[in-house]
Scaffold this motif. Structure first.
Motif, short mmCIF file in Angstrom:
data_model
loop_
_atom_site.label_atom_id
_atom_site.label_comp_id
_atom_site.label_asym_id
_atom_site.label_seq_id
_atom_site.Cartn_x
_atom_site.Cartn_y
_atom_site.Cartn_z
N VAL A 116 47.43 -7.83 4.24
CA VAL A 116 45.83 -7.71 4.77
C VAL A 116 45.27 -8.94 5.85
CG1 VAL A 116 43.21 -7.29 4.19
CG2 VAL A 116 45.29 -5.92 3.44
N THR A 117 45.68 -10.24 5.32
CA THR A 117 45.19 -11.24 5.59
C THR A 117 46.05 -11.86 6.89
OG1 THR A 117 45.02 -12.39 3.57
CG2 THR A 117 45.22 -13.91 5.46
N GLU A 118 47.72 -11.16 6.78
CA GLU A 118 47.99 -11.08 8.34
C GLU A 118 47.50 -10.48 9.67
OE1 GLU A 118 50.02 -13.82 9.26
OE2 GLU A 118 49.57 -15.03 7.88
N SER A 119 47.28 -8.90 8.96
CA SER A 119 46.99 -7.67 9.48
C SER A 119 45.72 -7.93 10.53
CB SER A 119 46.83 -6.59 8.80
OG SER A 119 47.61 -6.21 8.50
N VAL A 120 45.13 -9.10 9.56
CA VAL A 120 43.08 -8.98 9.91
C VAL A 120 43.78 -10.54 11.38
CG1 VAL A 120 40.98 -10.43 9.73
CG2 VAL A 120 42.31 -8.46 8.50
N ALA A 121 44.78 -11.43 10.99
CA ALA A 121 45.03 -12.45 11.82
C ALA A 121 45.27 -11.80 13.16
CB ALA A 121 45.76 -13.81 11.05
N GLY A 122 46.26 -10.80 12.93
CA GLY A 122 47.24 -10.66 14.03
C GLY A 122 46.11 -9.72 14.91
N TYR A 123 45.22 -8.92 14.39
CA TYR A 123 44.24 -8.10 15.49
C TYR A 123 43.48 -9.12 15.70
CZ TYR A 123 39.70 -5.21 16.03
OH TYR A 123 38.95 -4.52 16.68
N ARG A 124 42.78 -10.60 15.20
CA ARG A 124 42.26 -11.18 16.07
C ARG A 124 42.37 -11.56 17.29
NH1 ARG A 124 39.02 -14.03 10.34
NH2 ARG A 124 37.40 -11.91 10.20
N ALA A 125 43.70 -12.51 16.99
CA ALA A 125 44.69 -12.79 17.68
C ALA A 125 45.15 -11.22 18.79
CB ALA A 125 46.11 -13.46 17.37
N ARG A 127 42.70 -9.11 20.13
CA ARG A 127 41.29 -9.88 20.37
C ARG A 127 40.84 -10.22 20.74
NH1 ARG A 127 39.32 -4.40 20.80
NH2 ARG A 127 36.71 -5.56 21.13
N SER A 128 41.35 -11.41 21.39
CA SER A 128 40.32 -12.74 21.85
C SER A 128 41.09 -13.76 22.65
CB SER A 128 41.10 -14.42 21.02
OG SER A 128 42.37 -14.03 20.47
#
Length: 129
Positions: A116-125, A127-128
């Motif tokens: 979950v943490t890596e998925s969220v970090a990848g998604y945020r990266a 999106r930016s």
């Protein structure tokens, strides 16, 4: 051309096998006692996390961000410790719960949290950009 990260990964794996080869003559196999725990953790720690530790300490991003390397190393440490607890102390119990059960729960929860943490970090990266 071979990347710098690939060279570091290969060196970490070779270092892990060198450590295994040096400890094998001392009869430090996986079922021979306390020295085997050190051998197990050293070998798998070097092979799976040695290059990430080196690159994270140097602060080099490369293909993987430094923060992701630190997260991976934290998860690897928990998984190695949990696996060791399950393998070497699984029959012991804490209260009425076997150590094997506690270790497996820790491993599963850590794996899901990492995903979950890596998925969220990848998604945020993504999106930016």
């Amino acid at each position: 051309m071979v990347s710098r990260e690939t060279v570091i990964h290969v060196r970490a794996v070779l270092l892990g096998f060198l450590a295994l080869a040096l400890l094998t003559p001392f009869d430090a196999g996986p079922e021979t006692g306390p020295a085997s725990v050190v051998t197990f953790l050293l070998f798998y720690g070097l092979v799976l996390g040695g290059s990430h530790l080196y690159l994270a300490l140097r602060g080099e991003d490369g293909m993987v961000p430094v923060a992701a390397r630190w997260r991976y190393l934290a998860v690897l440490a928990v998984l190695l410790a949990g696996g060791t607890a399950v393998f070497y102390g699984g029959e012991r119990s804490v209260g009425t719960i076997e150590l094997r059960t506690i270790g497996l729960v820790v491993i599963v929860v850590t794996s899901i949290a990492y995903l979950v943490t890596e998925s969220v970090a990848g998604y945020r990266a993504s999106r930016s950009e």
